[in-house]
Enzyme design. Structure first.
Site, PDB file in Angstrom:
ATOM      1  CG  ASP A   1       1.156   0.200   9.514  1.00 22.46           C
ATOM      2  OD1 ASP A   1       0.535   1.277  10.193  1.00 22.46           O
ATOM      3  OD2 ASP A   1       1.457   0.454   8.346  1.00 22.46           O
TER       4      ASP A   1
ATOM      5  CE  LYS B   1      -2.536   0.825   3.680  1.00 20.45           C
ATOM      6  NZ  LYS B   1      -2.943   2.399   4.209  1.00 20.45           N
ATOM      7  CB  SER B   2       3.870   2.255   1.865  1.00 23.62           C
ATOM      8  OG  SER B   2       3.340   2.222   3.178  1.00 23.62           O
TER       9      SER B   2
ATOM     10  NE  ARG C   1      -4.924   0.577  13.201  1.00 30.22           N
ATOM     11  CZ  ARG C   1      -4.254   0.965  12.164  1.00 30.22           C
ATOM     12  NH1 ARG C   1      -2.787   1.239  12.151  1.00 30.22           N
ATOM     13  NH2 ARG C   1      -5.097   1.085  10.994  1.00 30.22           N
TER      14      ARG C   1
ATOM     15  NE  ARG D   1      -2.196  -1.276   8.652  1.00 34.22           N
ATOM     16  CZ  ARG D   1      -1.739  -1.674   7.492  1.00 34.22           C
ATOM     17  NH1 ARG D   1      -2.094  -3.172   7.402  1.00 34.22           N
ATOM     18  NH2 ARG D   1      -1.565  -0.902   6.654  1.00 34.22           N
TER      19      ARG D   1
ATOM     20  CD  GLN E   1       0.526   8.631   6.812  1.00 33.75           C
ATOM     21  OE1 GLN E   1       0.126   9.346   7.527  1.00 33.75           O
ATOM     22  NE2 GLN E   1       0.033   7.333   6.530  1.00 33.75           N
TER      23      GLN E   1
ATOM     24  CB  SER F   1       5.199  10.600  10.667  1.00 34.29           C
ATOM     25  OG  SER F   1       4.402  10.747   9.377  1.00 34.29           O
TER      26      SER F   1
ATOM     27  CE  LYS G   1      -0.177   5.154  13.021  1.00 38.63           C
ATOM     28  NZ  LYS G   1       0.591   5.767  11.690  1.00 38.63           N
TER      29      LYS G   1
ATOM     30  NE  ARG H   1       6.154   6.687   0.629  1.00 43.69           N
ATOM     31  CZ  ARG H   1       5.542   6.586   1.695  1.00 43.69           C
ATOM     32  NH1 ARG H   1       4.665   5.610   1.222  1.00 43.69           N
ATOM     33  NH2 ARG H   1       5.607   7.079   2.684  1.00 43.69           N
TER      34      ARG H   1
END
Ligand code: S3P
Length: 430
Positions: free
Chosen positions: A317, A25-26, A348, A390, A171, A169, A344, A30
């Site tokens: 994650d 996914k990451s 979580r 998740r 992101q 982070s 998140k 990108r």
């Protein structure tokens, strides 16, 4: 198991087989964003099936970069270089923090105003962490109170900055590096703890020069990107659910081909091995700077351990599934330095603790972590995904070893990162 939004999971006896995990996914986020601002058409095999990545694709299309899904499953993105167009409507980022935070870096450098919004969960998530550096670079950004989405980004010429984010982070780092592409001079991001480096690796794959030294990455503005053809490696964070499942069944055998082995993500494998899972990795290859390998895993003893400091950032994650399944381990699991888990897709720490307690487990919840005692017997229960992919997947794994049936409400949240998760899980449990 049923396929409706509430899913029933029954205890399994054993686990065996091969799973082809969808693309990371990451990396997919990108690749889609950089392909949009590259010259030429990029082509991606095994692009993530995650709803989150389709949120990114939806946004790049609204910005004028069209994409198509080919008969062989490949995604082709038509890059438009420096000609992104002003969106006619607010950009829908769905549930995706990666989309809103990383795309903001690109939008800050455009000569137009854009708005980004998301679902209820995304609307609660903190954006000050990207608003601050982008404002220092010269963009004007409006948000809802407390730095929450929606965001309105008034883009324009940017100045290069040297930035030390307070939170570890990837992101934020990627957002600032993407903005750095549109700045005058060298932008530098120095992280408190090293996070996943897919932003840097992807920028290089598309032809940009990015320098690294220690925990700092530097990019020079004004660089042009070219299109690429790439195969996206299988997502290790999705593989984590099956690896934890294998750990719960002595004698289990699992094969996961084509999985991302990037060292900034693969700490998971060390921790799983320390906890007792037998893992071998073979057929190592490199594609566009990302390492890929085939994982063979075998369940044996399951000991437990501690996750803290840099490990917490590296495993951020995977902590929900590691923590939740640690109830069955010999010594349990202690998770520290994890206050980021509270912001998140759900809180979580609270989500894991609430669901485990419903299954009869003992859990100690801390402001920045959890202590899960080992050697526990859990029973099936009525659980909630809390709208968090998740959490839905983690508790499907926990339920495989519980006594009796478990029902997970809102299990369709899994589609945010892994739409075929329940089918793939069913194919390996007996
Ligand atoms: C991601 C970074 C992590 C992670 C998220 C994806 C990325 O978030 O939790 O699922 O692709 O860069 P943070 O950067 O907020 O830690």
């Amino acid at each position: 198991m049923s396929s409706a939004s509430t899913i029933s999971v029954y205890p399994a006896r054993s686990l065996e087989g091969l799973v082809r995990i969808p693309g990371d996914k990451s990396i997919s986020h990108r690749y889609a964003m950089l392909a949009a601002i590259a010259e030429g058409t990029s082509r991606f095999q095994n692009f993530s099936a995650a709803q989150d990545c389709y949120s990114t694709l939806g946004c790049v299309r609204a910005l004028g970069s069209d994409w198509t899904k080919k008969k062989d499953g490949a995604i082709e993105v038509r890059g438009i270089g420096s000609n992104l167009k002003a969106p006619t409507q607010p950009l829908d980022c769905g549930n995706s923090g990666s989309t809103i935070r990383m795309l903001s870096g690109i939008l800050a450098g455009q000569p137009f105003t854009s708005e980004l919004f998301g679902d209820e969960s995304l609307s609660r998530r903190p954006m000050a962490r990207i608003m601050k550096p982008l404002a220092a670079m010269g963009a004007r950004i409006e948000s809802r109170e407390g730095g929450r989405p929606p965001l309105k980004i008034h883009g324009g010429p940017l100045r290069a900055i040297q930035y030390k984010p307070e939170v570890a982070s990837a992101q934020v780092k990627t957002c600032v590096l993407f903005a750095g592409l549109f700045a005058d001079g060298d932008t530098l991001v120095e992280e408190p703890i090293r996070t996943r480096d897919h932003g840097e690796v992807a920028l290089r794959a598309f032809g940009a020069q990015v320098e690294r030294s220690g925990n700092a990455a530097r990019i020079c503005g004004g660089q042009k990107l070219h299109a690429i053809e790439a195969h996206v490696p299988g997502d290790l964070s999705s593989a984590a659910f099956f690896l934890c499942a294998a750990a719960l069944f002595p004698g289990s055998q699992l094969s996961l081909p084509g999985i991302l082995m990037n060292p900034t993500r693969a700490r998971l494998l060390d921790i799983l091995m320390q906890m007792g899972l037998k893992i071998t990795v073979g057929q190592l290859e490199q594609h566009h700077g990302e390492l890929i390998g085939t994982i063979q895993a075998q369940g044996g003893s399951w000991k437990g351990g501690t996750i803290s400091g840099a490990d917490t950032a590296a495993l951020i994650d995977e902590i929900p599934v590691l923590a939740a399944t640690a109830s069955y381990s010999e010594n349990g699991l202690e998770v520290r330095d994890a206050k980021e888990l509270r912001v998140k897709e759900s809180d979580r720490i609270a989500s894991v603790a609430t669901n485990l307690r419903k299954m009869g487990a003992e859990v100690q919840e801390r402001p920045d972590g959890l202590r899960i005692p080992g050697g526990q017997r859990l029973h099936g229960a009525e659980l909630d995904s809390f709208g968090d992919h998740r959490i839905a997947m983690a508790f499907a794994i926990v339920a495989l070893r519980a006594e009796g049936q478990t029902r997970i409400q809102g299990a369709d949240a899994a589609g945010v990162s892994y739409p075929a998760f329940f089918e793939d899980l069913m194919s390996i449990v007996n």
